[in-house]
Write a protein that holds these residues in place. Structure first.
Motif, PDB file in Angstrom:
ATOM      1  N   THR A 128      43.638  49.050  27.820  1.00 36.27           N
ATOM      2  CA  THR A 128      44.303  50.296  28.202  1.00 36.27           C
ATOM      3  C   THR A 128      45.795  50.106  27.980  1.00 36.27           C
ATOM      4  O   THR A 128      46.363  49.123  28.469  1.00 36.27           O
ATOM      5  N   PRO A 129      46.449  51.006  27.262  1.00 34.45           N
ATOM      6  CA  PRO A 129      47.871  50.802  27.006  1.00 34.45           C
ATOM      7  C   PRO A 129      48.706  50.919  28.281  1.00 34.45           C
ATOM      8  O   PRO A 129      48.342  51.634  29.210  1.00 34.45           O
ATOM      9  N   VAL A 130      49.812  50.177  28.286  1.00 33.65           N
ATOM     10  CA  VAL A 130      50.756  50.219  29.410  1.00 33.65           C
ATOM     11  C   VAL A 130      51.924  51.104  28.979  1.00 33.65           C
ATOM     12  O   VAL A 130      52.566  50.844  27.959  1.00 33.65           O
ATOM     13  N   TYR A 131      52.193  52.127  29.777  1.00 30.82           N
ATOM     14  CA  TYR A 131      53.274  53.063  29.442  1.00 30.82           C
ATOM     15  C   TYR A 131      54.594  52.586  30.038  1.00 30.82           C
ATOM     16  O   TYR A 131      54.698  52.420  31.265  1.00 30.82           O
ATOM     17  N   LEU A 132      55.595  52.345  29.157  1.00 30.13           N
ATOM     18  CA  LEU A 132      56.894  51.842  29.632  1.00 30.13           C
ATOM     19  C   LEU A 132      58.051  52.784  29.317  1.00 30.13           C
ATOM     20  O   LEU A 132      59.215  52.410  29.464  1.00 30.13           O
ATOM     21  N   GLY A 133      57.716  54.011  28.903  1.00 28.73           N
ATOM     22  CA  GLY A 133      58.774  54.934  28.484  1.00 28.73           C
ATOM     23  C   GLY A 133      59.792  55.232  29.569  1.00 28.73           C
ATOM     24  O   GLY A 133      60.966  55.467  29.282  1.00 28.73           O
ATOM     25  N   HIS A 240      49.154  62.144  18.626  1.00 26.74           N
ATOM     26  CA  HIS A 240      48.232  61.146  19.187  1.00 26.74           C
ATOM     27  C   HIS A 240      48.917  60.308  20.259  1.00 26.74           C
ATOM     28  O   HIS A 240      48.336  60.011  21.297  1.00 26.74           O
ATOM     29  N   TYR A 241      50.174  59.934  19.981  1.00 29.75           N
ATOM     30  CA  TYR A 241      50.925  59.147  20.969  1.00 29.75           C
ATOM     31  C   TYR A 241      51.067  59.936  22.270  1.00 29.75           C
ATOM     32  O   TYR A 241      50.807  59.419  23.371  1.00 29.75           O
ATOM     33  N   ASN A 242      51.463  61.193  22.138  1.00 27.52           N
ATOM     34  CA  ASN A 242      51.681  62.011  23.339  1.00 27.52           C
ATOM     35  C   ASN A 242      50.389  62.181  24.150  1.00 27.52           C
ATOM     36  O   ASN A 242      50.403  62.145  25.381  1.00 27.52           O
ATOM     37  N   MET A 243      49.277  62.330  23.419  1.00 27.51           N
ATOM     38  CA  MET A 243      47.979  62.449  24.098  1.00 27.51           C
ATOM     39  C   MET A 243      47.690  61.184  24.915  1.00 27.51           C
ATOM     40  O   MET A 243      47.229  61.277  26.073  1.00 27.51           O
ATOM     41  N   LEU A 244      47.965  60.024  24.332  1.00 35.37           N
ATOM     42  CA  LEU A 244      47.693  58.766  25.050  1.00 35.37           C
ATOM     43  C   LEU A 244      48.541  58.669  26.319  1.00 35.37           C
ATOM     44  O   LEU A 244      48.041  58.261  27.384  1.00 35.37           O
ATOM     45  N   VAL A 245      49.826  59.039  26.213  1.00 29.10           N
ATOM     46  CA  VAL A 245      50.681  58.970  27.408  1.00 29.10           C
ATOM     47  C   VAL A 245      50.135  59.899  28.486  1.00 29.10           C
ATOM     48  O   VAL A 245      50.030  59.521  29.666  1.00 29.10           O
ATOM     49  N   ALA A 250      47.422  60.605  33.618  1.00 28.37           N
ATOM     50  CA  ALA A 250      46.398  61.334  34.371  1.00 28.37           C
ATOM     51  C   ALA A 250      45.326  60.402  34.919  1.00 28.37           C
ATOM     52  O   ALA A 250      44.348  60.851  35.521  1.00 28.37           O
ATOM     53  N   GLY A 251      45.481  59.103  34.657  1.00 26.85           N
ATOM     54  CA  GLY A 251      44.501  58.144  35.154  1.00 26.85           C
ATOM     55  C   GLY A 251      43.220  58.105  34.351  1.00 26.85           C
ATOM     56  O   GLY A 251      42.189  57.636  34.834  1.00 26.85           O
TER      57      GLY A 251
END
Ligand code: ZN
Length: 484
Positions: A128-133, A240-245, A250-251
């Motif tokens: 699962t990617p980790v969001y660091l933005g 696609h990137y925005n969808m993943l974030v 959203a969990g």
């Protein structure tokens, strides 16, 4: 009248004025148009470079293959001194494998590309990617070991996009804005540089960033000096990137599976320029050179069609046409296919360093004509604020009105190979081309494919360049130098 090669010795012993009279004016120009506008050779050259050889990243085996192939074509077309000239570049790189897909909560392949010179991933990476933005440097440091082996979303969702091509410079009569429209950068709480150095220290598996173009188009470049132990980096299509974030926030715990296979060519530090000539015939002017060029290298995610196989094709085909019609230019005509343009005009700068170090050698280059930014037909030249040269070039457009030329503009343009010559005082100009879909769709993107260029425009651009070369090579006087 079109001179045959056998007749040249006789004419030379007569006088250069006679030769000029025989070959000047409309007969050779008409022959160039007749040869170039009905030939299928330009399309063959273009499709070989794009479809067959493919992307020609500087330093990659494909770029060397394209350079060798071009030199062979120059020989086959009867040009002299076809050769590769090496310059120091650094390790080459090529992509060997790329997978980027979402495997849960549903399956979906994603659009994304490794940046050039990205290290490979160590095998298949999942998670699962980790969001660091929105994470500060301190936040990232606190995550510490949790980032080891992680897939990281480095930036915030991309909301600004490159949505407009630059204004078409050839339209109208007024001043024009030239050059590349800026690409909106990605946004994050920590600078990309600071984030990447932390991710490298913490052992993240790969860092993802959003592109700033729309509709699945991704602009991807890279840096040849990327350290071998850097974190692999990939640009994802913004949507696609925005969808993943959004899914992470959203969990929804999206699962990704990513693999980048890349190879470095440490043993081959050189890249190459390709050169060839049609020798001049005037006893005095043959020592002067009309230099014509385009960069042969490209970025790596498509086939470098509009940037810059079309430009390379135009100058190659212009030389073929001049040879095919047995043009006997007074000045020597030299063609150059540069490497390393995309990494900073490296091939043309190397040429200046190797051959044009002093004023005497620079004076021998009568003019440099370059074909790079834009696509479609050729409309004229950017005249780099050189008014006297513009008057001459304006007159040279006259025989090309019937193939769609428009005008020369007094403005200059940066960021391509004529700059290497302009900065040492050589009159150096770039062709004005069409910008429809160039900025928003094809330049440095995964959509820079052969369908973006028509065979008709390739023929037109080649004929345009051949006629301009011919007029430059036949002119009595030198091209005015605006500086130095
Ligand atoms: Zn480019």
């Amino acid at each position: 009248m079109i001179l045959k090669r056998g007749g040249i010795a006789v004419l030379l012993t007569a006088s250069s004025i006679l030769l000029a009279a025989q070959q000047d004016g409309q007969s050779v120009i008409a022959a160039i148009k007749a040869e170039g506008l009905r030939s299928t050779e330009a399309a063959v050259t273009f499709h070989t470079l794009t479809d067959t050889i493919g992307p020609r990243l500087t330093g990659s085996p494909a770029h060397v293959k394209a350079a060798r192939w071009a030199a062979e074509r120059f020989k086959a077309w009867g040009l002299d001194n076809a050769r590769l000239e090496p310059f120091r570049f650094g390790p080459g790189w090529s992509l060997e494998k790329l997978t980027v897909e979402m495997t849960a909560p549903r399956y979906m392949p994603l659009i994304g590309y490794a940046e050039a010179w990205s290290p490979p991933t160590s095998g298949v990476v999942t998670g699962t990617p980790v969001y660091l933005g929105d994470s500060t440097a301190a936040d990232i440091d606190r995550l510490g070991p949790r980032l080891r082996g992680a897939i990281v979303l480095m930036h915030r969702p991309q909301t600004e996009f490159l949505r407009n091509d630059r204004p078409e410079p050839s339209i109208g009569n007024g001043p024009v804005q030239t050059g590349n429209p800026p690409l909106p950068g990605p946004s994050s709480a920590t600078s990309t540089f600071a984030m990447l150095s932390r991710l490298r220290a913490l052992g993240a598996a790969i860092a993802l960033t959003p592109g700033a173009m729309e509709h699945g188009t991704v602009r991807v470049q890279g840096y040849p000096g990327t350290p071998r132990d850097a974190v692999p980096t990939m640009v994802l299509a913004a949507e696609h990137y925005n969808m993943l974030v959004r899914m992470v926030q959203a969990g929804a715990s999206p699962q990704l599976r990513i693999e980048v296979g890349a190879r470095f060519y440490e043993d081959h530090p050189n890249s190459y320029n390709v050169l060839a000539e049609i020798p001049g015939t005037d006893p005095v002017l043959k020592d002067e050179v009309v230099l014509v060029g385009a960069h042969l290298d490209s970025w790596h995610t498509a086939t470098g069609a509009t940037d810059n196989a079309d430009g390379a094709t135009a100058v190659m085909e212009a030389m073929r046409i001049l040879s095919a019609v047995h043009a006997r230019p007074r000045r020597t005509v030299r063609v150059a296919l540069w490497g390393g343009e995309e990494e900073g005009l490296l091939g043309s700068l190397a040429y200046v360093e190797q051959h044009l170090r002093d004023d005497a050698s620079r004076r021998k280059i009568s003019v440099y004509l370059n074909d790079d930014p834009g696509s479609g037909p050729s409309y004229g030249f950017y005249m780099e604020h050189n008014e006297p040269a513009k008057r001459i070039f304006d007159a040279w457009l006259a025989p090309l009105r019937d193939i769609g030329v428009r005008r020369n503009v007094i403005e200059g343009i940066g960021a391509t190979d004529h700059v290497s010559f302009d900065r040492v005082g050589i009159p150096a100009f770039n062709v004005i081309k069409d910008f429809h879909n160039y900025d928003v769709r094809t330049r440095h993107t995964n959509a820079d494919l052969a369908d973006a260029v028509s065979a008709e425009d390739l023929r037109q651009s080649a004929v345009f360049m051949a006629v301009m070369i011919w007029q430059a090579a036949m002119r009595d006087e030198p091209i005015p130098r605006s500086r130095r």
